[in-house]
Design a protein around this motif. Structure first.
Motif, PDB file in Angstrom:
ATOM      1  N   ASN A  35       0.793  -1.365  -0.047  1.00 49.13           N
ATOM      2  CA  ASN A  35       0.004   0.040   0.238  1.00 49.13           C
ATOM      3  C   ASN A  35       0.984   1.217   0.137  1.00 49.13           C
ATOM      4  N   GLY A  36       1.788   1.341  -0.788  1.00 49.17           N
ATOM      5  CA  GLY A  36       2.510   2.712  -1.192  1.00 49.17           C
ATOM      6  C   GLY A  36       3.576   2.700  -0.026  1.00 49.17           C
ATOM      7  N   THR A  37       4.166   1.754   0.447  1.00 51.36           N
ATOM      8  CA  THR A  37       5.284   1.741   1.527  1.00 51.36           C
ATOM      9  C   THR A  37       6.211   0.599   1.020  1.00 51.36           C
ATOM     10  N   VAL A  38       7.425   0.789   1.062  1.00 49.12           N
ATOM     11  CA  VAL A  38       8.348  -0.148   0.874  1.00 49.12           C
ATOM     12  C   VAL A  38       9.062  -0.852   2.200  1.00 49.12           C
ATOM     13  N   ILE A  39       8.960  -1.954   2.482  1.00 53.39           N
ATOM     14  CA  ILE A  39       9.241  -2.586   3.854  1.00 53.39           C
ATOM     15  C   ILE A  39      10.567  -3.527   3.419  1.00 53.39           C
ATOM     16  N   HIS A  40      11.313  -3.334   4.608  1.00 52.66           N
ATOM     17  CA  HIS A  40      12.541  -4.407   4.648  1.00 52.66           C
ATOM     18  C   HIS A  40      12.264  -5.327   5.800  1.00 52.66           C
ATOM     19  N   GLN A  41      11.920  -6.534   5.038  1.00 46.14           N
ATOM     20  CA  GLN A  41      11.312  -7.492   5.827  1.00 46.14           C
ATOM     21  C   GLN A  41      12.093  -7.989   7.223  1.00 46.14           C
ATOM     22  N   ALA A  42      13.599  -8.026   7.014  1.00 51.55           N
ATOM     23  CA  ALA A  42      14.149  -8.512   8.047  1.00 51.55           C
ATOM     24  C   ALA A  42      14.109  -7.683   9.231  1.00 51.55           C
ATOM     25  N   SER A  43      14.346  -6.417   8.966  1.00 54.48           N
ATOM     26  CA  SER A  43      14.500  -5.225  10.199  1.00 54.48           C
ATOM     27  C   SER A  43      13.164  -4.471  10.310  1.00 54.48           C
ATOM     28  N   GLY A  44      12.225  -4.537   9.276  1.00 52.77           N
ATOM     29  CA  GLY A  44      10.954  -4.016   9.657  1.00 52.77           C
ATOM     30  C   GLY A  44      11.002  -2.543   9.127  1.00 52.77           C
ATOM     31  N   ARG A  45      12.069  -2.111   8.734  1.00 49.66           N
ATOM     32  CA  ARG A  45      12.358  -0.622   8.489  1.00 49.66           C
ATOM     33  C   ARG A  45      11.088  -0.333   7.190  1.00 49.66           C
ATOM     34  N   ARG A  46      10.712   0.864   7.214  1.00 51.39           N
ATOM     35  CA  ARG A  46       9.794   1.225   6.291  1.00 51.39           C
ATOM     36  C   ARG A  46       9.836   2.671   5.681  1.00 51.39           C
ATOM     37  N   LEU A  47       9.846   2.773   4.425  1.00 51.49           N
ATOM     38  CA  LEU A  47       9.762   4.242   3.950  1.00 51.49           C
ATOM     39  C   LEU A  47       8.546   4.136   2.949  1.00 51.49           C
ATOM     40  N   THR A  48       7.962   5.310   2.699  1.00 54.09           N
ATOM     41  CA  THR A  48       6.778   5.691   2.022  1.00 54.09           C
ATOM     42  C   THR A  48       7.208   5.929   0.592  1.00 54.09           C
ATOM     43  N   TYR A  49       6.435   5.489  -0.443  1.00 56.31           N
ATOM     44  CA  TYR A  49       6.788   5.887  -1.845  1.00 56.31           C
ATOM     45  C   TYR A  49       7.148   7.307  -1.972  1.00 56.31           C
ATOM     46  N   GLY A  50       6.323   8.370  -0.967  1.00 58.33           N
ATOM     47  CA  GLY A  50       6.367   9.716  -1.119  1.00 58.33           C
ATOM     48  C   GLY A  50       7.927  10.096  -0.663  1.00 58.33           C
ATOM     49  N   GLU A  51       8.310   9.478   0.497  1.00 54.67           N
ATOM     50  CA  GLU A  51       9.593   9.683   0.949  1.00 54.67           C
ATOM     51  C   GLU A  51      10.874   9.264  -0.022  1.00 54.67           C
ATOM     52  N   LEU A  52      10.388   8.292  -0.961  1.00 53.00           N
ATOM     53  CA  LEU A  52      11.605   7.566  -1.893  1.00 53.00           C
ATOM     54  C   LEU A  52      11.455   8.291  -3.101  1.00 53.00           C
ATOM     55  N   ALA A  53      10.406   9.209  -3.281  1.00 52.09           N
ATOM     56  CA  ALA A  53      10.163   9.637  -4.680  1.00 52.09           C
ATOM     57  C   ALA A  53      11.407  10.388  -5.414  1.00 52.09           C
ATOM     58  N   ALA A  54      11.916  11.558  -4.671  1.00 52.04           N
ATOM     59  CA  ALA A  54      13.070  11.932  -5.062  1.00 52.04           C
ATOM     60  C   ALA A  54      14.283  11.261  -5.413  1.00 52.04           C
TER      61      ALA A  54
END
Ligand code: FES
Ligand code: FES
Lengths: 728, 158
Positions: free
Chosen positions: A158-177
């Protein structure tokens, strides 16, 4: 934003993307790329503000997380403006309720922008999945680089990238640039259709709220500062030309600003333009026009003469003789011309200024409207900017774009002033590209065992336009040695694409005749049809295309037809014993690659009053994109088919259409609409077919076959209202 | 030409048009209320439906002079302060519209029906809606949406 120089063909040009992205401050454009020369066209493209991720022309993701998707094809009620972006959203993995949808203007970068032939969905399914998946892969890569982890360890939700092992998340908006600086992968994996979360669900139309509150959406609603209103009057006789007209008189009428004759422009039917300060004044003044028409040779045409011509053409070459001991069944079927009668009459708005023609077009094929204007007025394609509005109905009518050239010609004369052209309803009926008329002279042979051993058709239609018989389609491919021949009436009635061209009349004739043959063979129509399907070459190859065409589809897979036929008859409770006056009928069609079986339940009163009680459809259209609009399309197409078959005909008298408005061209209304309409879809992960048309062709023959079951009366001429159904 | 006062969606507008101009074209071209549609101009289709004192009428056949001081409600005026009426909500939820061109008229007609008959039968619906056809044939869902909205608070006060 920089404007790319006009180019003859859209090409993939990575350097242009990167150059533009630098100017736009971090945006990235990959994949195909817009190539309009005009700044007006550029203004409509997606936001490219600083930090915005534009992985391709269909997608924009802002740092705020706002996702904007382009709907590339025109919306005429078939649901393309919702369904096509759903395909992108599925692969991109964003929540549907967070995206904004923008209607795409005419732009070569969008690929197939032609909403005809139920082709929007099948034609865009692959490219739009690719667009969404590419963007998702780049967002994953941006996150992986940020976290310094392998991309394969990351997933999305749902618009977020998740690193499965660590549970870290970044939204598509945060990653756009960051994503906007990455190279574009050429080879991305698409989802397995069985993992689809959005496709196949019910999603309400994206413009629903605007529709229920009366917002400006349609071509006819366009309003520009200083706009004037035009009517354009053409000769009622097809092919006629305008001579002198009482222009001075008309120019004195209330509100009239100008009036002029237009002749000699390539592609433009000659006529008289009236320009006024309101639609009402333009219409009133147009009624007062007295034009010396040169009617031309078309004036002698009539539907009565065409019927005589058809009879002699159709019977010119008799069908081969039947083997002895075989029972002959012969029948002649006829269907008339039809108008499209979109509820929004044809219209178009244009402004010619600084050498650029800017247009607002309710068109199914905006590119061909643009071509008409460039060829007619000698303008370059990049100087004809086409905005695509919502369409108040299409049905194939708005694949023709004559209104585009009409308004552009008027607007060019009125340089600097925006012009809206509106056709009156009467003009719309008089100048359609009608569904062709058609005659079928059919012959079948049934042997002593109730088997169909011969089937021949001699078909006649107006010359030109679509709708010819596809020889070899079902049921002809079920009978070895069957012959289908086709002849054309001479004449010049303009005909064109009308929802499910060809099948919309031909399936009625052939599926009614199959029912006649079943009864002649003393067999149940379901059993008889299943027997025919089993006899088609390839009947035992599950799902695989067999030889020959069924209607306007590609390869015809008999097992798929068997499946929908069994489902529809099971759901409808086929085979009930019914009293006189009640009946069930069935019919099947393979149209635009979809398989549709329909069972109709009807009652006919002793006085002959028809009531359709229930329609039950089973449909195999591959993967369903939007279940809500898919169901609505099948419901609407069935009822549209019945509206036409029950009530409508255009007759030609003196070379012109005799019907001028809805008082003599009735449309199905609520009280004639069946109280129960069921649509059942076969679950399928096969690529989707379109669904704007396939629901239509089998509805009328299913009802006619039910009427026969109820009354013993066989309808062989459309509309139904031409047959007296009284049975007591 | 006449100068007339017209009460549309709670606002009085002074309009100056030729006497025979139907209300439809005053709404669309003069006042810019384009939610009211032109479909036939002869009272057959219902695309031009508006409410006159809460009753559904076809504006294409209504000369401006005959409107007088009646309160006209167009599709734009149905939702007050941005809140959709029960009928509009049912239309959105059940995804009734196809092309949508007739739907303003359908919604106004359904609103008038539900105001007069809060729990209509199928036959009431057949009768009340018979003047509004839908070229896309959305009847199955129009009927469902009217039933869904039935019994809710009447959508407008006449
Ligand atoms: S436009 Fe008024 S009823 Fe059709
Ligand atoms: S939704 Fe298209 S005319 Fe009704």
């Amino acid at each position: 934003m920089s404007s790319a120089s006009p180019s003859p063909a859209p090409t993939l040009d990575r350097r242009s993307f990167l150059k533009v992205s630098a100017l736009a401050g971090g945006g990235l454009l990959v994949g195909t790329y817009f190539r309009f020369g005009s700044s007006t066209a550029m203004a409509q493209t997606l936001p490219a503000a600083s930090g915005t991720f534009n992985p391709n022309v269909f997608i924009s993701i802002a740092p705020s997380g706002a996702v904007t998707l382009i709907a590339p094809n025109s919306e005429m009620g078939q649901g393309a403006k919702t369904a096509l972006p759903m395909i992108i959203a599925e692969e991109l993995d964003v929540s549907w309720d967070k995206v904004t949808i923008t209607q795409g203007d005419l732009n070569p970068a969008y690929g197939r922008q032609s909403a005809v032939g139920s082709g929007s969905t099948p034609g865009n399914y692959g490219p739009l999945r690719q667009a969404g998946a590419t963007a998702r892969a780049m967002l994953i890569e941006a996150a992986a680089q940020t976290w310094n982890v392998p991309a394969r360890d990351c997933t999305t939700e749902n618009g977020t990238v998740i690193h499965q092992a660590s549970g870290r998340r970044l939204t598509y908006g945060e990653l756009a640039a960051k994503a906007a600086t990455l190279p574009v992968p050429t080879d991305v994996a698409l989802k397995d259709p069985k993992d689809f979360k959005l496709l196949g669900t019910r999603v309400p139309g994206v413009d629903n709220e605007k529709i229920v509150t009366g917002q400006a959406l349609y071509g006819i609603d366009q309003r520009l500062p200083g706009m004037v209103y035009a009517a354009y009057v053409k000769c009622p006789v097809f092919g006629g030309k305008a001579g002198d007209a009482n222009l001075d008189e008309v120019k004195k009428l209330p509100g009239v600003l100008d009036a002029f004759v237009l002749n000699g422009i390539t592609g433009l039917t000659s006529g008289v333009a009236v320009v006024a300060d309101s639609t009402w004044h333009a219409f009133k003044a147009a009624e007062k026009l007295k034009v010396q028409w040169d009617q031309g040779p078309g004036v002698t045409q009539s539907s009565v003469d065409m019927a005589k011509q058809a009879e002699s053409l159709g019977k010119a070459a008799p069908a081969p003789a039947l083997p002895s001991g075989v029972k002959a069944v012969e029948a002649a079927y006829h269907y008339p011309f039809l108008a499209h009668a979109t509820l929004e009459p044809q219209n178009c708005t244009a402004l010619f200024k600084g050498g650029v023609m800017e247009m607002w077009c309710p068109s199914q094929v905006p590119g061909s409207g643009q071509r008409l204007v460039t060829q007619g007025l000698g303008l370059a394609a990049h100087d004809v900017v086409v905005h695509v509005t919502r369409l108040g109905g299409g049905f194939g009518r708005r694949g023709s774009n004559e209104f585009s050239l009409e308004v552009a010609t008027i607007a060019k004369k009125m340089e600097g002033t925006p012009v809206k052209l509106t056709w009156s309803r009467e003009h719309d009926f008089a100048h359609d590209n009608y569904r062709s008329n058609g005659w079928h002279f059919l012959q079948g042979g049934v042997d002593g065992a109730g088997q169909l051993v011969a089937l021949h058709d001699s078909f006649v239609k107006m010359t030109g336009g679509p709708g010819d018989m596809a020889g070899g389609g079902f049921p002809f491919n079920a009978v070895p040695g069957s012959q289908v021949q086709s002849s054309k009436l001479t004449g010049s009635v303009p005909t064109g694409y009308w929802r499910a061209p060809g099948d919309n009349g031909n399936t009625w004739a052939t599926q009614s005749f199959v029912d006649e043959l079943a009864h002649a063979a003393g067999r149940d129509p379901l059993d008889f049809t299943l027997g025919l399907l089993a006899a088609v070459p390839g009947a035992d190859s599950p799902g695989g295309p067999a030889g020959g065409r069924g209607g306007r589809g590609g390869g015809f897979a008999p097992p798929k037809m068997v499946t929908v036929l069994k489902l529809a008859t099971e759901k409808a409770g086929w085979g009930k014993k019914l009293p006189r006056g009640q009946g069930q009928g069935l019919a099947v069609t393979h149209t635009n690659n979809a398989y549709v079986a329909i069972v109709a339940d009807v009652t006919v009163s002793p006085q002959g009053v028809l009531k359709i009680q229930k329609l039950t459809a089973a449909v195999d259209a591959g993967q369903i994109i939007n279940l809500s609009s898919a169901e609505a399309q099948v419901q609407g197409a069935m009822l549209d088919g019945l509206s036409a078959a029950w009530f409508q005909k255009i007759t030609i008298e003196g070379g012109a259409a005799a019907q001028a408005n809805f008082n003599d061209y009735p449309v199905l209304r609520m009280e004639n609409s069946p109280p129960a309409v069921e649509v059942h879809f076969i679950k399928s992960l096969a690529p989707p077919t379109g669904l704007g048309e396939p629901g239509l062709p089998a509805a009328a023959p299913a009802v006619c076959n039910a009427i026969f079951a109820a009354t013993g009366k066989r309808i062989r001429t459309l509309p139904f209202t031409d047959t007296d159904l009284k049975w007591a | 030409m006449s100068n007339l006062n017209l009460n549309v969606n709670g606002t009085v507008h002074s309009v100056d048009v030729t006497d025979d101009t139907p209300l439809l074209w005053v709404l669309r071209d003069t006042l810019g209320l384009i939610g009211t549609k032109y479909g036939c101009g002869i009272g057959e289709c219902g695309a031009c439906t508006v409410l006159r004192n809460g009753v559904a009428v076809k504006s294409c056949r209504l000369p401006l002079k005959s409107v007088g001081t009646a309160k006209i409600t167009t599709i734009e005026g149905l939702a007050t302060s941005g809140k959709l009426t029960a009928v509009q909500q049912a239309w959105c939820k059940l995804d009734v519209a196809q092309c949508g061109y007739c739907q303003g008229g359908q919604i106004l007609c359904a609103t008038a029906l539900l105001t007069a008959t809060p729990k209509p039968t199928d036959q009431d619906i057949d009768e009340a809606m018979s003047g509004n056809f839908c070229r896309c044939a959305t009847y199955t869902r129009v009927r469902q949406a009217i039933h869904a909205a039935a019994g809710s608070t009447p959508a407008i006060s006449p």
